[in-house]
Design an enzyme around this catalytic site. Structure first.
Site, short mmCIF file in Angstrom:
data_model
loop_
_atom_site.label_atom_id
_atom_site.label_comp_id
_atom_site.label_asym_id
_atom_site.label_seq_id
_atom_site.Cartn_x
_atom_site.Cartn_y
_atom_site.Cartn_z
N GLU A 17 -5.47 9.21 9.85
CA GLU A 17 -4.06 9.14 10.29
C GLU A 17 -3.83 9.99 11.55
OE1 GLU A 17 -1.25 9.27 7.07
OE2 GLU A 17 -2.30 7.62 6.08
N ASP A 51 0.86 -1.19 0.00
CA ASP A 51 0.00 0.00 0.00
C ASP A 51 0.89 1.23 0.00
OD1 ASP A 51 -2.40 1.62 0.41
OD2 ASP A 51 -1.69 1.90 2.45
N SER A 52 0.27 2.40 -0.18
CA SER A 52 1.01 3.65 -0.13
C SER A 52 1.50 3.96 1.28
CB SER A 52 0.10 4.78 -0.62
OG SER A 52 -1.09 4.79 0.13
N GLY A 96 -3.16 8.95 -3.71
CA GLY A 96 -4.49 9.34 -4.18
C GLY A 96 -4.54 10.56 -5.08
N CYS A 116 -11.43 3.07 -0.31
CA CYS A 116 -10.11 3.59 0.08
C CYS A 116 -9.73 2.84 1.35
CB CYS A 116 -10.20 5.09 0.35
SG CYS A 116 -8.68 5.79 1.03
N THR A 174 -6.07 3.07 -4.95
CA THR A 174 -5.55 3.90 -6.04
C THR A 174 -4.58 3.10 -6.90
OG1 THR A 174 -5.71 5.77 -4.50
CG2 THR A 174 -4.54 6.15 -6.56
N CYS A 217 -4.06 -1.23 -1.97
CA CYS A 217 -4.30 0.20 -2.11
C CYS A 217 -5.28 0.37 -3.27
CB CYS A 217 -2.97 0.91 -2.42
SG CYS A 217 -3.14 2.65 -2.82
N HIS A 224 -8.38 3.52 4.06
CA HIS A 224 -8.60 4.10 5.39
C HIS A 224 -10.06 4.08 5.82
CE1 HIS A 224 -4.65 5.59 4.38
NE2 HIS A 224 -4.53 6.25 5.52
N1 DGL Z 1 -4.17 3.76 0.19
C1 DGL Z 1 -4.82 4.78 -0.58
C2 DGL Z 1 -6.04 4.18 -1.28
O1 DGL Z 1 -6.61 3.20 -0.87
C3 DGL Z 1 -5.22 5.96 0.27
C4 DGL Z 1 -4.08 6.81 0.74
C5 DGL Z 1 -3.32 7.47 -0.40
O2 DGL Z 1 -3.85 8.40 -1.04
O3 DGL Z 1 -2.22 7.03 -0.66
O4 DGL Z 1 -6.45 4.68 -2.30
#
Ligand code: DGL
Length: 273
Positions: free
Chosen positions: A155, A13-14, A46, A187, A78, A76, A189
């Site tokens: 966060e 993930d990011s 994102g 997403c 995105t 992730c 989060h």
């Molecule tokens: N993990 C990203 C997503 O699910 C969200 C956080 C980001 O923008 O990196 O799209």
């Protein structure tokens, strides 16, 4: 190529968000070993371009292959939206993203055929949920809404805060007016804001958590490929967490949402890959 059934699953993930996906894999596939990578130096994804996300994803996949993973989950939304198609054909091991599993369940669950999708600007702008959903059922109307402030609120740890509720009311009001009966939390989060989103949307709207659906899909893929571990014995391999920056902060967040103690978080130079 012979894939080792005992090898770990790679999850990336990011940053910290993909831990919601890792958590569901831990709960639903407890015999699986996991190597997690969070790109904490380059988060957020994102609001970045497709080309950049593909480049980042390829680097992370190279790193995970070096860890000899047997399958990869792009945890992730995105990166799933932008990079999955590009990288899938480059790999000999199974790879899945988190978009399709969520879309599949939403298509099955909606009664009035009005499905909402919330996510980052990149995910919602990609139109990928709409493409999947309409392929599954052309009568479905998809209403997307980017909710970029949700990520920093999570966060910050403001999961049950009046400010978060106010932001949710502003973002989600539009979706309520459009009378959706199913909402994809598109997403990483957002599952952590589930109770706030539930309060705002009301009981009548089914919330789809792609993290959970993706863990189940991973199980089905591993089983189909003869790669599913079912016999325990994971304990000799503590879950491994790698990040591109801020290893201690990552560990603190991880320990606040995971049911297991995160023992090892190591920083690596992802630009090398
Ligand atoms: N993990 C990203 C997503 O699910 C969200 C956080 C980001 O923008 O990196 O799209």
């Amino acid at each position: 190529m012979k894939i080792d059934k005992d090898a770990p699953v790679g999850v990336f993930d990011s940053g910290v968000g993909g831990l919601t996906v890792a958590r569901e894999i831990m709960r639903n596939l407890p015999s699986e070993k996991i190597v997690y990578f969070g790109d904490t130096a380059r988060v957020p994804y994102g609001n970045k371009s497709k080309e950049t996300i593909i480049r980042y994803s390829r680097q992370i996949i190279r790193f995970l292959l070096e860890q000899q993973v047997k399958a990869i989950v792009i945890a992730c939304n995105t990166a799933s939206a932008f990079a999955l198609d590009a990288v899938r054909e480059e790999l000999e091991i199974p790879i899945l993203g988190v978009i399709e599993p969520g879309a599949y369940v939403a298509a099955k669950e909606t009664k009035n055929k009005r499905v909402g999708v919330i996510g980052t600007i990149g995910t919602v702008g990609s139109g990928i949920h709409e493409a999947f959903l309409r392929k599954l059922d052309p009568d479905i109307t998809v209403i997307g809404k980017a909710c970029p402030l949700f990520v920093p609120l999570v966060e910050e740890g403001w999961l049950h805060d009046p400010v978060t509720k106010e932001v949710a009311q502003r973002y989600l009001g539009e979706l309520k007016e459009k009378e959706i009966d199913t909402l994809i939390l598109g997403c990483t989060h957002y599952p952590l804001l589930r109770s706030t989103i539930r309060e705002v949307m009301g009981e009548g709207v089914r919330l789809v958590n792609p993290a959970y659906e993706s863990a189940l899909t991973l199980g089905r893929i591993l089983e189909r490929e003869g790669l599913l571990r079912t016999d325990g014995g994971r304990e000799e391999f503590p879950y491994r967490f790698y990040v591109s920056d801020l290893a201690d902060e990552f560990k603190t967040f991880a320990n606040s949402i995971l049911p297991y103690d995160v023992e090892m978080t190591q920083k690596i130079d992802i630009e090398k890959y």
